[in-house]
Structure formats: structure tokens, C-alpha cells
Design a protein around this motif. Structure first.
Motif: not given
Length: 661
Positions: A51-58, A86-89, A624-625
Motif C-alpha cells: 500500500e505504501d508503494g514498496i512492492p519489491s519488499r511486499a 510497478a511492472r509491465a508484463y 523501485n520507488s
């Protein structure tokens, strides 16, 4: 580089280092995970990362929770969002696509409910990537049937995955939501608090150590000599003329006790007044506290600033400055002494400096700013009585000497003179020791009380300021929401400017970098967030790349210094990344028909890491952010393969994602 829309400018060559205005790391446990945390706790932290914009750690946290048995429709839904956020296919590896395929086969095993519906829609949208626009209607209906929170989460995290007509159908709603939420939760009035450093705790100068021990040790000897000398003198007088000696002794005792009673307070208060004046008026010019090291100079400048803005009613700033020059010098010395520590920023002490300036103003308004000067003054009557008593004691002593001389020989007179001299010397020495010992006891008690009062007042001011900051400071979710809205509306304006629809785009990416001068802040374990951003948007179409850059003031989302450029695929000859530990990350774009461009992606932050933070992990979170990973892969692919990369990654040519049966 030029400044933002507020009219201020900061000129520097591309890639050069410009001083940072302020930076702070909030000591928060929002991302803390105990080593023995349960899978459920790890999952909750993973969702917070997402939710806080850190998908790599999520991805890491939620995958770990699933691996340890915590798996249901809700968990898997957030895992899918983390995988695609934050990723394309085409950013997904073969193994990741296989894991998504496997997860799609688990949907039927989960209990029915909103989470299962949302998870099913996410996989159906992923399967729509290479599907004709006319076949997406049913999926869009199911998407719109979801609760607003689930629908918004899918649209936000699948932003780079959804393309073409599917995204065209949803874009108007997405834009409206961004316009509504952009300034929500009182953004303009609260953003400043995010970049305000956590205040350091209150301190006050402790009482000076007591020096009474030496005086107490010397007093018995000096007092004993005084008693012996005065007794001997009285005996000589008593032998010579008993009646007169008794009267003179009684007068002498009364005068001595009177002088001691009123003189003790006078001596102590004169000593205190001289000490205060010496501290405030006669600084040691060799002391670095006064000559000013870097920290002390910043403390002094901060005091000057707050005293110039906290001026009592009826006084001009220059008058107030002149009136409080010695007070400010004393306060500067105190704060510099108390807080001169390695890596302590003056910004963390400004709350106390501001409080002291306000306290000085308020005490001036009450007429108590220099009340110690009046408190330390001995009443005139007391001084007069002490002087009269000392004069009476002197006359009595001379009378005793005369009494001895009237009835004794020359040898007795000589002894009497010696006794008087001894009594005067030892009496003065004993009085000094007694006054110092009693005065030190009184001073220590008084300074201890003042210390406790000052510390208590500063603790109250600290708690008030800290509570205000904690209440005002935006959460990570709020900061990420506002930033997402800014990006959405920036992309929408670019599409409108170029008269493009999502059907016209092959892909897009947005790179967010700090725009100097800036303030930056982050919570422990989270990414840096900036008071001023530079957004750089790349729109990739069949005709080439359109690049739009602009600077954002994050407080009010005002923009400035917008630039646009277009180039063909073959014009981008190379993309390079330079990493320097003491500077940061630089991205260099080299065009065949123009000079290379250096883009500072992030500044170095090694010195701002907590002891238990991993430098590589924090760097990855920040990159990443900033959108760097996706942007670099996109530009690197175009530079290497040109039009061939575009053809391979055209949404119409992507291999379809088929959910497992």
C-alpha cells in the motif's frame, strides 16, 4: 537545473551535486518484522509495504507468509498485486509467469467471497492483454462490480500491465479519482510535517557542582583562631577594667550577630549577581562555544531567526535584538554545550530554540525577563543595618583595645594589638568560609529547583511539539496516495497534449527523481520521499518515444520547468547507469543526434541508514520507488534492439496469459 514554479532558481550543471536543504529519517516501527514473527504478521507487514508503494519488499514478505502456510484468497490477491505492481508484463521472468499460472489454478480452491472475486478478476484482466477490445466487456463489468477499495487497488497496481482499449475504458474514472483524492486529507497544510525531523529530547544545564566542602573544612580552624583571639582580647580587657569589658563584649556580640545575619544574604547575592553577569557579559573568547564551530554557528543563526520572529508587542526587531543580546549569547552557549553531538542536526533542536525565544518574549511581556536581577538585590535597609553593625563592631573593638591600654602595661597592649589583628584576620576568613559554605548550599538548592523547573517546562514544550507533529505528519499511505494522484494527472495531461489514447501506446514509464533544492524524509525501512520532484515520462508509440519532464512542488502540486522532446527508436544509442557510494545513482542517456544527458536518480543515503538497515536493500527500495528499474529496462531494450524490441513487446504480440483450469 532550474528551480520550481515559486520563482526561486538553483543553477547547476547536469549531474552536479547541490547541497541538500534538510533530510530526516523517522524512527518508526511501521515496517519492523520480528525474527520470530508469525506468517500472519509477515503478511500484514507485506500488505503495508504494498500500500505504501514498496512492492519489491511486499513480494518478499507475502511470499514468505505463503511459504509458511498462510494462504487464502485475501493473501493470494495481495500477492498477485505485489507481483504485478510497478511492472509491465514483459518485466516478468519465466519463473514468475509460471508462479502466476500456478496461483491462478488455486483460485477455485478458495472459499467464496469478495477476495476470491477480486482475485479472479485480477487474473482475468491479465488474460485480457492480447485479447481483442470487444471481448473485454464482461471482465470490465465484473471489475466495476467489486468494492471500490478492491477495484482501486487492482487499477493502481496493474497500471503498467493494463494497456489498449481496456485501459481507455477505465481511464476517465481513474482520472476522476485522482482529481478527488489529490488534495484530500488536508495535504497542503500537512505535507511539511513529513519532512520535519523528529525532535531530540529536552535537556537543561544541570546545577554547578558544590564547592562547599573546602570551605566547610577550613571553617573550624578559622573559627577556632577567631574565638581564641577574641577571648584573649576580652580577658585582657576584663583584667584591666571588668565593668567596661562586659559592656563592650555584649555590644560586640550584638553587632557581630547583626552583621552576620544581614551580611550573609548580602555576600551570597553579590556573589550570585557577579557570577550571572560574568556568564552573560564576559564570555571566554577562546571557548569554541563562543567563537563558533559549525554547529554553534547554526545554533546562533537559529536563535537569531526565532528571536527576530518572536518580538514583543511594541518593540522593533532591532530593539529586541539589542535588549536580549546577552541573553541570546547565554542561551546559544547552553544549547551548543548540551547538544553538541556527532551527527545531531540543529533542525532537531529548533523546537527548543523556538520555545526559548517564545518564552523570552512572554516573560518580557510579563515584566519578568530579568527578574533575577531584582531577586538578587539586597534591600537597602539590610545593607544599612549590616554597615552600621560593622561600624559598631569596629568601634567596640577599638574600645576594648583602649580598655586594655588604660589598665595594663606596654607588653599587654602589644598582645592586645596582636589579638585584634588575629581576630580581624581569622574572623574575616571564618566569615568568608561560613558564607561560602552556607551560600553554596543555598545556591545548589536554588539552582536545582531552577533546573527542575526549566527541564519540566522544556519537557512540556517537547511533548506538545511532538504530539503536534505526530498528529500532523502524513502517513506513508497518504504520501503514496498523493504521489500516485500527481503521476496519474501528469500522464493524463501528457496524453491530452499529444492527443494520444492508450490504444496508441505500446508502453510507458515514469521516472521520479529529486529536484534540487529539496527536503527529503523517510520512515525507517521505507523509501525517500521529497519535497520537490522531477517527473520524467516516456511514452512509447509506433512512431518513436515522446519524453516529457517537469518539476513538482509536492506540497501544493504546482509545476514548473516543463520540457518536451521526441526521438526515433534508433536515436537512442545507449543507456548507462553509474553508481557511486558517496554520490548516488546517475542515469546517462546517449542520443545519436545530441549530447548525452545525465539524470540523478537518487542521492547517496549510506550515512542516513540505521544500524540494522541493509544498504543494498534500502537502495533497491528507493530505485523501485523512483520507477528506475522499469525505466532502465525499457530504455536499455530500446537502445539495444530499436524497433525490434518494440515489435516484440507490442501488447498485440505478447504471449497470452492463460489461467490454469
Amino acid at each position: 537545473m532550474n528551480g520550481g514554479s515559486n520563482g526561486t532558481h538553483n543553477s547547476a550543471a547536469d549531474g552536479s551535486t547541490v547541497g541538500i536543504q534538510a533530510e530526516t529519517v523517522h524512527n518508526s516501527n511501521v515496517y519492523f518484522v520480528h525474527p520470530d514473527a508469525s506468517p500472519q504478521e509477515k503478511y500484514k507487514v507485506g500488505v503495508r509495504f504494498l500500500e505504501d508503494g514498496i512492492p519489491s519488499r511486499a513480494r518478499d514478505m507475502i511470499s514468505d507468509a505463503i511459504a509458511h502456510g498462510h494462504d487464502n484468497a485475501e493473501v493470494r490477491f495481495h500477492w498477485v498485486l505485489a507481483m504485478l505492481s510497478a511492472r509491465a508484463y514483459h518485466d516478468l521472468g519465466t519463473e514468475e509467469i509460471q508462479r502466476l499460472h500456478h496461483a491462478s489454478g488455486l483460485v477455485r480452491t478458495y472459499a467464496e467471497g469478495e477476495w476470491k472475486d477480486a482475485l479472479r478478476v485480477a487474473f482475468e484482466l491479465l488474460a485480457m492483454l492480447s485479447t481483442a477490445d470487444g471481448e473485454t466487456g464482461r471482465v470490465l463489468e465484473r471489475l466495476r462490480a467489486l468494492s471500490p477499495r478492491r477495484r482501486d487497488a487492482i487499477l493502481h497496481h496493474l497500471d503498467l500491465v493494463l494497456t489498449g482499449g481496456l485501459k481507455d475504458s477505465l481511464w476517465a474514472e481513474n482520472r476522476e479519482r485522482a482529481e478527488t483524492a489529490r488534495f484530500g486529507n488536508d495535504r497542503v497544510q500537512r505535507v511539511w510535517a513529513y519532512f520535519e525531523p523528529d525532535p531530540i529530547g529536552p535537556r537543561a544545564a544541570p546545577p554547578r557542582p558544590s564547592t562547599a566542602a573546602a570551605a566547610q573544612a577550613a571553617f573550624p580552624v578559622r573559627a577556632g583562631l577567631f574565638v581564641v583571639a577574641t577571648t584573649f582580647l576580652w580577658i585582657l580587657a576584663l583584667v584591666a577594667e571588668p565593668a567596661a569589658a562586659v559592656i563592650e563584649l555584649l555590644v560586640g556580640l550584638g553587632a557581630g550577630l547583626t552583621a552576620a545575619h544581614f551580611g550573609r544574604r548580602w555576600l551570597y547575592q553579590e556573589h550570585q549577581l557577579k557570577a550571572r553577569n560574568r556568564e552573560s557579559h564576559i564570555p571566554n573568547t577562546r571557548d569554541p562555544v563562543y567563537t563558533g564551530d559549525g554547529f554553534t554557528n547554526r545554533v546562533r543563526h537559529s536563535f537569531d531567526h526565532y528571536f527576530s520572529t518572536r518580538v514583543p508587542h511594541g518593540l522593533a526587531p532591532h530593539e529586541w535584538f539589542g535588549h536580549t543580546v546577552h541573553l541570546r549569547n547565554s542561551l546559544v552557549a547552553e544549547i551548543a554545550f548540551l547538544y553538541r553531538e556527532s551527527r545531531i542536526s540543529v533542525d532537531r533542536v529548533n523546537w527548543l530554540i523556538r520555545y526559548l525565544a517564545e518564552d523570552a518574549r512572554d516573560r518580557h511581556n510579563k515584566g519578568t525577563l530579568f527578574d533575577h536581577r531584582h531577586r538578587d538585590r539586597t534591600p537597602v535597609v539590610a545593607k544599612g543595618l549590616c554597615v552600621v553593625a560593622l561600624i559598631a563592631l569596629s568601634f567596640t573593638t577599638m574600645a576594648l583595645l583602649g580598655t586594655v591600654a588604660s589598665g595594663a602595661g606596654a607588653s599587654q597592649v602589644l598582645l592586645a594589638v596582636l589579638a585584634v589583628a588575629g581576630a580581624v584576620w581569622s574572623g574575616r576568613a571564618a566569615a568568608s568560609s561560613w558564607s561560602e559554605a552556607r551560600g553554596e548550599e543555598h545556591r545548589l538548592a536554588e539552582e536545582t529547583q531552577e533546573y527542575q523547573e526549566r527541564l519540566t517546562a522544556r519537557q512540556t514544550a517537547y511533548q506538545n511539539w511532538k504530539s503536534f507533529l505526530d498528529t500532523t505528519r502524513p502517513t506513508e499511505l497518504e504520501m503514496e496516495t498523493w504521489l500516485t494522484c500527481d503521476k496519474t494527472l501528469f500522464v493524463d495531461e501528457a496524453l491530452r497534449h499529444y492527443q494520444l489514447t492508450w490504444r496508441d501506446l505500446i508502453t510507458h514509464t515514469i521516472l521520479m527523481t529529486p529536484a534540487r533544492p529539496y527536503k527529503r524524509g523517510r520512515v525507517k525501512g521505507g523509501p525517500w520521499r521529497y519535497s520537490r520532484y522531477s517527473f520524467r515520462l516516456f511514452l512509447v508509440t509506433q512512431d518513436g518515444v515522446r519524453e516529457i519532464s517537469t518539476e513538482f512542488d509536492f506540497t501544493d502540486a504546482k509545476r514548473g520547468n516543463e520540457q518536451r522532446s521526441n526521438y526515433r527508436f534508433d536515436a537512442l544509442s545507449s543507456v548507462q547507469v553509474t553508481e557511486r557510494a558517496d554520490v548516488g545513482y546517475d542515469l546517462e542517456l546517449v542520443l545519436t543526434n545530441g549530447p548525452s544527458r545525465n539524470i540523478r536518480v537518487k542521492d547517496a543515503d549510506t550515512h542516513q541508514l540505521a544500524p540494522d538497515e541493509n544498504a543494498q536493500e534500502i537502495a533497491e527500495i528507493n530505485l523501485n520507488s523512483a520507477g528506475f528499474i522499469h525505466t532502465f529496462r525499457l530504455l536499455e531494450g530500446i537502445a539495444a534492439d530499436g524497433k525490434g524490441w518494440i515489435e516484440r513487446n507490442n501488447p498485440n504480440n505478447l504471449p497470452s496469459f492463460r489461467p490454469a483450469d
